[in-house]
Design an enzyme around this catalytic site. Structure first.
Site, PDB file in Angstrom:
ATOM      1  N   HIS A 123      -4.548   4.424   5.898  1.00 25.84           N
ATOM      2  CA  HIS A 123      -4.910   4.414   7.309  1.00 25.84           C
ATOM      3  C   HIS A 123      -5.139   5.834   7.786  1.00 25.84           C
ATOM      4  O   HIS A 123      -4.857   6.797   7.079  1.00 25.84           O
ATOM      5  CB  HIS A 123      -3.798   3.740   8.135  1.00 25.84           C
ATOM      6  CG  HIS A 123      -2.475   4.449   8.078  1.00 25.84           C
ATOM      7  ND1 HIS A 123      -1.842   4.916   9.201  1.00 25.84           N
ATOM      8  CD2 HIS A 123      -1.659   4.765   7.037  1.00 25.84           C
ATOM      9  CE1 HIS A 123      -0.692   5.484   8.860  1.00 25.84           C
ATOM     10  NE2 HIS A 123      -0.567   5.405   7.550  1.00 25.84           N
ATOM     11  N   CYS A 134      -8.171   5.221  13.414  1.00 26.71           N
ATOM     12  CA  CYS A 134      -7.795   4.168  12.468  1.00 26.71           C
ATOM     13  C   CYS A 134      -8.849   3.073  12.337  1.00 26.71           C
ATOM     14  O   CYS A 134      -9.196   2.670  11.226  1.00 26.71           O
ATOM     15  CB  CYS A 134      -6.433   3.584  12.818  1.00 26.71           C
ATOM     16  SG  CYS A 134      -6.344   2.763  14.425  1.00 26.71           S
ATOM     17  N   HIS A 141      -2.639  -0.360  16.034  1.00 27.20           N
ATOM     18  CA  HIS A 141      -3.039   0.475  14.906  1.00 27.20           C
ATOM     19  C   HIS A 141      -3.440  -0.452  13.768  1.00 27.20           C
ATOM     20  O   HIS A 141      -2.900  -1.554  13.635  1.00 27.20           O
ATOM     21  CB  HIS A 141      -1.869   1.371  14.490  1.00 27.20           C
ATOM     22  CG  HIS A 141      -2.201   2.360  13.429  1.00 27.20           C
ATOM     23  ND1 HIS A 141      -2.996   3.463  13.656  1.00 27.20           N
ATOM     24  CD2 HIS A 141      -1.852   2.416  12.118  1.00 27.20           C
ATOM     25  CE1 HIS A 141      -3.114   4.153  12.534  1.00 27.20           C
ATOM     26  NE2 HIS A 141      -2.438   3.535  11.584  1.00 27.20           N
TER      27      HIS A 141
END
Length: 162
Positions: free
Chosen positions: A130, A67, A118
């Site tokens: 993402h 990510c 994240h």
């Protein structure tokens, strides 16, 4: 000649002081400006080029990407902004904004575990792009129960990087 010496010393001192002054701070696209750093159509086109690339922790290529590398790469290629490599470091960049102030290009951060974080990039209409651990590079909704509950913070990057 002696009468000019004090003036010469003052002139040199002022000249040197001007060279050592601090640069003007960069303008911030702050919470109240609501300006987009990256337009949604530019981001969506970039995401399409990466769609489905599998998630790989530590990865930074189309063979596999995580990510924070996806966010780093997106900003480097589309806005010529260099971000740090990790989610934790990226979470220190720019200015914190409320979820209600999100515009395309803002970073969205999530707490996905006790110490796991994240990051993604907001698009519009509560969607963000993402590198998902389960789907690879994709678009998800902030409104799904998982992402809504995991939401941690949003940040708007500075106009000239940080």
């Amino acid at each position: 000649m002696r009468t000019y010496l004090p003036f010469l010393l003052i002139f040199i001192t002022l000249l040197l002081a001007g060279c050592s002054s601090a640069p003007e701070p960069a303008k911030v696209s702050g919470p109240s400006t609501n300006q987009q750093l990256l337009p949604v159509n530019t981001l969506a086109a970039f995401e399409q080029q990466w769609r489905g690339v599998p998630y790989r922790y530590g990865g930074n290529s189309k063979h596999g990407i995580d990510c924070s590398a996806f966010v780093q790469l997106t900003y480097q290629q589309l806005a010529n902004i260099r971000l740090p490599r990790t989610t934790a470091a990226q979470a220190q960049y720019g200015v914190k904004i409320a979820r209600s102030e999100l515009v395309s290009g803002d970073l969205v951060f999530f707490k996905t575990g006790w110490s796991s974080r994240h990051v993604g990039i907001y698009l519009s209409h509560n969607n963000f792009m993402h590198a998902s651990t389960s789907e690879g590079v994709t678009i998800s909704s902030l409104n799904t129960p998982y992402w809504r509950d995991a939401f941690w913070q949003a940040r708007r990057l500075l106009a000239h990087g940080q």
